[in-house]
Enzyme design. Structure first.
Site: not given
Ligand SMILES: Nc1c(NC[C@H](O)[C@H](O)[C@H](O)CO)[nH]c(=O)[nH]c1=O
Ligand SMILES: CC(=O)[C@@H](O)COP(=O)(O)O
Length: 159
Positions: A29, A63-65, A87, A89, A95, A120, A134
């Site tokens: 991501w 990142s969750v994974e 990363c 954002i 979320h 980390f 960065r």
């Molecule tokens: N929005 C971002 C995500 N979202 C996805 C989650 O990390 C995860 O893959 C999903 O919720 C399914 O479990 N991930 C990032 O690494 N960065 C983001 O900005």
């Molecule tokens: C960090 C996130 O999951 C973000 O990109 C999701 O965007 P949104 O809060 O506009 O759905």
């Protein structure tokens, strides 16, 4: 601005990484950022003496994974340090907060319950420009920082 350039280190003050094995978990991501962080970490590990054959990289969706994959690597008990790279954002909703919390809580759990230090290297930024700055931009590369930390923690693990 609290951040200084993230990529400055002195090899003379750091251990040689030649005897250590490293695992790196990379989120795809925001890959334009995370893959630059990954390059910075790998290049730094090489610069500090790590053998390419001793650096294993795996890629996950987000990142969750990172935590699931890092846990699997910890359980192998073959690494001297593991780096997780992501990363996150901020978007329009909460979320961002939940993604950041699950990753930080997960890495903290691993560092307090497993034998392998987990470094980390997850950017948690309000805007993509902060991430670009960065990950090889005007503020350096946090992947380089993570590589240095991983070598120092690998040494600590083996003391
Ligand atoms: N929005 C971002 C995500 N979202 C996805 C989650 O990390 C995860 O893959 C999903 O919720 C399914 O479990 N991930 C990032 O690494 N960065 C983001 O900005
Ligand atoms: C960090 C996130 O999951 C973000 O990109 C999701 O965007 P949104 O809060 O506009 O759905």
């Amino acid at each position: 601005m609290a951040t200084t350039n993230l990529s400055i280190y002195n090899k003379e003050n750091l251990p040689n990484a030649g005897a250590y094995r490293f695992g790196i978990v990379v989120s795809d991501w925001n890959s334009e950022v995370t893959h630059n962080l990954h390059k910075g970490a790998v290049d730094t590990l090489h610069d500090l003496g790590a053998k390419n054959s001793e650096i294993d990289s795996i890629f996950v969706p987000g990142s969750v994974e990172l935590v699931y994959a890092a846990t699997k690597l910890c359980k192998k008990k073959i690494y001297d340090a593991i780096i997780v790279i992501g990363c996150v954002i901020r978007g329009e909703t909460a979320h961002f907060d939940y993604v950041c919390k699950t990753v930080t809580d997960g890495v903290t759990y691993l560092n307090t319950h497993m034998e392998t230090p987990v470094v980390f290297c997850v950017l948690t930024d309000d805007h993509v420009q902060q991430s670009l700055d960065r990950s090889g931009g005007k503020l350096g590369n946090k992947g380089v920082e993570a590589g240095v930390v991983a070598v120092r923690m690998a040494e600590l693990k083996n003391k």
